[in-house]
Write a protein that holds these residues in place. Structure first.
Motif, PDB file in Angstrom:
ATOM      1  N   UNK A 183       0.839  -1.205   0.000  1.00 24.50           N
ATOM      2  CA  UNK A 183       0.000   0.000   0.000  1.00 24.50           C
ATOM      3  C   UNK A 183       0.869   1.248   0.000  1.00 24.50           C
ATOM      4  N   UNK A 184       1.919   1.251   0.849  1.00 25.33           N
ATOM      5  CA  UNK A 184       2.821   2.405   0.903  1.00 25.33           C
ATOM      6  C   UNK A 184       3.506   2.606  -0.445  1.00 25.33           C
ATOM      7  N   UNK A 185       3.983   1.500  -1.035  1.00 29.51           N
ATOM      8  CA  UNK A 185       4.714   1.596  -2.295  1.00 29.51           C
ATOM      9  C   UNK A 185       3.822   2.091  -3.436  1.00 29.51           C
ATOM     10  N   UNK A 186       2.574   1.610  -3.469  1.00 28.97           N
ATOM     11  CA  UNK A 186       1.681   1.929  -4.588  1.00 28.97           C
ATOM     12  C   UNK A 186       0.995   3.279  -4.409  1.00 28.97           C
ATOM     13  N   UNK A 187       0.538   3.565  -3.193  1.00 23.64           N
ATOM     14  CA  UNK A 187      -0.312   4.739  -2.984  1.00 23.64           C
ATOM     15  C   UNK A 187       0.377   5.906  -2.274  1.00 23.64           C
ATOM     16  N   UNK A 188       1.471   5.637  -1.540  1.00 24.53           N
ATOM     17  CA  UNK A 188       2.069   6.697  -0.733  1.00 24.53           C
ATOM     18  C   UNK A 188       3.534   6.965  -1.079  1.00 24.53           C
ATOM     19  N   UNK A 189       4.056   6.354  -2.129  1.00 24.05           N
ATOM     20  CA  UNK A 189       5.438   6.584  -2.535  1.00 24.05           C
ATOM     21  C   UNK A 189       5.449   7.181  -3.935  1.00 24.05           C
ATOM     22  N   UNK A 190       6.147   8.291  -4.062  1.00 23.24           N
ATOM     23  CA  UNK A 190       6.167   8.975  -5.352  1.00 23.24           C
ATOM     24  C   UNK A 190       6.979   8.196  -6.382  1.00 23.24           C
ATOM     25  N   UNK A 191       8.122   7.648  -5.960  1.00 15.64           N
ATOM     26  CA  UNK A 191       9.010   6.975  -6.907  1.00 15.64           C
ATOM     27  C   UNK A 191       9.518   5.666  -6.328  1.00 15.64           C
ATOM     28  N   UNK A 192       9.539   4.640  -7.163  1.00 14.51           N
ATOM     29  CA  UNK A 192      10.166   3.368  -6.818  1.00 14.51           C
ATOM     30  C   UNK A 192      11.378   3.193  -7.734  1.00 14.51           C
ATOM     31  N   UNK A 193      12.536   2.915  -7.160  1.00 14.06           N
ATOM     32  CA  UNK A 193      13.743   2.672  -7.941  1.00 14.06           C
ATOM     33  C   UNK A 193      13.746   1.197  -8.347  1.00 14.06           C
ATOM     34  N   UNK A 194      13.226   0.923  -9.534  1.00 17.38           N
ATOM     35  CA  UNK A 194      13.065  -0.459  -9.973  1.00 17.38           C
ATOM     36  C   UNK A 194      14.404  -1.140 -10.257  1.00 17.38           C
ATOM     37  N   UNK A 195      15.428  -0.354 -10.586  1.00 17.05           N
ATOM     38  CA  UNK A 195      16.756  -0.941 -10.798  1.00 17.05           C
ATOM     39  C   UNK A 195      17.283  -1.511  -9.488  1.00 17.05           C
ATOM     40  N   UNK A 196      17.237  -0.688  -8.425  1.00 16.50           N
ATOM     41  CA  UNK A 196      17.699  -1.143  -7.109  1.00 16.50           C
ATOM     42  C   UNK A 196      16.858  -2.318  -6.622  1.00 16.50           C
ATOM     43  N   UNK A 197      15.543  -2.231  -6.850  1.00  9.68           N
ATOM     44  CA  UNK A 197      14.657  -3.320  -6.428  1.00  9.68           C
ATOM     45  C   UNK A 197      14.990  -4.611  -7.170  1.00  9.68           C
TER      46      UNK A 197
END
Length: 428
Positions: free
Chosen positions: A181-195
């Protein structure tokens, strides 16, 4: 991964005795609750500024984006050790314990999902006509697993061990849901490379756990294997933190990847070896420090709180929504599917446990910070609402489970009822 067996001498020294005492959830629970009470008293005293300055003190390499406050280091770093222990324990339950039975494993998973959806719906219903507070719907979804397990350990003497397993599974699923929920709705950016690199690191960790091929050569080499596993674990944690996903997920994931079966020539499986090693550190250091830095919430009293729909939605969601979602979802699942409640448990036990799940605290406070950026008025009320709701949920659970604990101890004294250890858990 192979850990040398921990020897238990006939006359252990004081350090060994202290470490053994920390493997009991009860001792760790008292330490955690004591640290939380100290933080609450301190932050609301005339010396609260000293506490706040200490909590916000920053340390760490800026080049790695790890110049973090002590509060963040405790919540993201030290708590990852606790989540590793929890994930590892859950893996043991799935492979060898209560959760091997899919009909019983399904119930806490469904209960966790319903225990997130219903509180969010309760909050949304109360705040439907208030657009400025509606965004806080994720706040009452969370369960603070550390505090919930600590209170269960303190009051749970005599309760069926299956209740702790149910809470453990539910809380892990709940935390994973909260992170999503935090990642999808409350986080502006996800670093998909690091993930992505973190996931690769987890795949390597899991492969090495198999103990065959290259992993077998590593385990049989004269090089201590912690020289491989420790840097790998740190790298996975750093990458997960950099990705924007809550870093404690790295701990859960590695715990769930631990091997729980012995290979030929091993004294014990890696899972139990790591639990023996890390549980005292988790209970005696990681959790109390985490509680101390996270529980410092300024209590402004009821005042305007009772008229703020954000606070009211949080209280209603955590105290009432959790019970309705968990118990109602579990009951419907047993009626509509082949899932079943453990025979040693009664529905009243589940009601008491669902009140424990209403202790949102740390994760709820985190989502509150993300929900009301720039809205200090609502943020203050939301935090107070989390504090009030968690306290009410804790007191209700103590009342219900305390009476159930006395009931089960009376049955045990009469030679009836489920067999339960003297502690809520002494380690798996």
């Amino acid at each position: 991964m192979s850990i040398d067996p921990i020897e238990h001498p006939a006359h252990p020294g004081p350090i060994a005795k202290f470490a053994d005492s920390l493997r009991s959830d009860t001792v760790g629970g008292f330490l955690l609750i004591g640290a939380a009470v100290l933080a609450l008293v301190w932050i609301n005293s005339p010396f609260g500024d000293i506490y706040e300055s200490m909590r916000s003190f920053r340390i760490g390499p800026e080049s790695l984006h790890l110049n973090l406050s002590l509060e963040t280091w405790a919540a993201d770093g030290l708590l990852a050790v606790f989540f590793f222990v929890v994930g590892n324990e859950l893996k043991q339950e799935f492979v060898h314990g209560e959760l091997r039975n899919p009909r019983r494993a399904m119930l806490p998973i469904v209960a966790a999902i319903c225990g997130m959806v219903v509180p969010a719906a309760v909050y949304a219903a109360i705040n439907f006509t208030s657009p400025e507070t509606l965004g806080g719907w994720g706040i009452p979804m969370a369960t603070d697993i550390a505090f919930a397990l600590a209170i269960l350990a303190v009051i749970g003497r005599g309760l069926p061990p299956a209740l702790r397993t149910f809470l453990l599974t539910l809380a892990i699923v709940d935390d994973l849901g909260a992170v999503i929920v935090i990642a999808v709705f409350y986080t502006a950016d996800i670093n998909f490379v690091a993930l992505g690199i973190a996931i690769v690191g987890l795949a390597i960790f899991g492969y090495l756990q198999r103990g065959r091929g290259l992993a077998a050569k590593l385990n049989s080499s004269p090089i201590p294997n912690w020289l491989v596993y420790l840097p790998l674990a740190i790298a996975i944690w750093v990458l997960m933190h950099e990705s924007g996903v809550h870093a404690t997920i790295a701990g859960v994931a590695m715990g769930l990847l631990m091997r729980t079966n012995k290979h030929e020539g091993e004294h014990h499986d890696p899972s139990h070896g790591m639990e023996q090693l890390l549980r005292p550190w988790s209970a005696g250091l990681a959790l109390p420090i985490f509680a101390f830095f996270s529980a410092g919430v300024v209590f402004d009293g009821f005042g305007e709180v009772i008229t703020d729909t954000a606070a009211l939605g949080i209280i209603a969601g955590l105290v009432g929504g959790k019970v309705i979602g968990i118990v109602g979802g579990s009951w419907l699942t047993t009626k509509l599917t082949r899932a079943e409640l453990n025979p040693s448990l009664k529905w009243i036990d589940l009601i008491g446990m669902s009140q424990l799940a209403g202790i949102g605290f740390t994760v709820s406070l985190l989502i509150a910070e993300l929900s009301f950026v720039g809205a200090e008025h609502h943020l203050a009320h939301a935090k107070t609402g989390v504090l009030i709701a968690s306290l009410i949920a804790a007191l209700l659970s103590i009342f219900i489970l305390g009476s159930r604990s006395r009931h089960y101890r009376r049955l045990a004294a009469e030679g009836q009822g489920p067999t339960a250890p003297s502690d809520a858990n002494q380690g798996s």
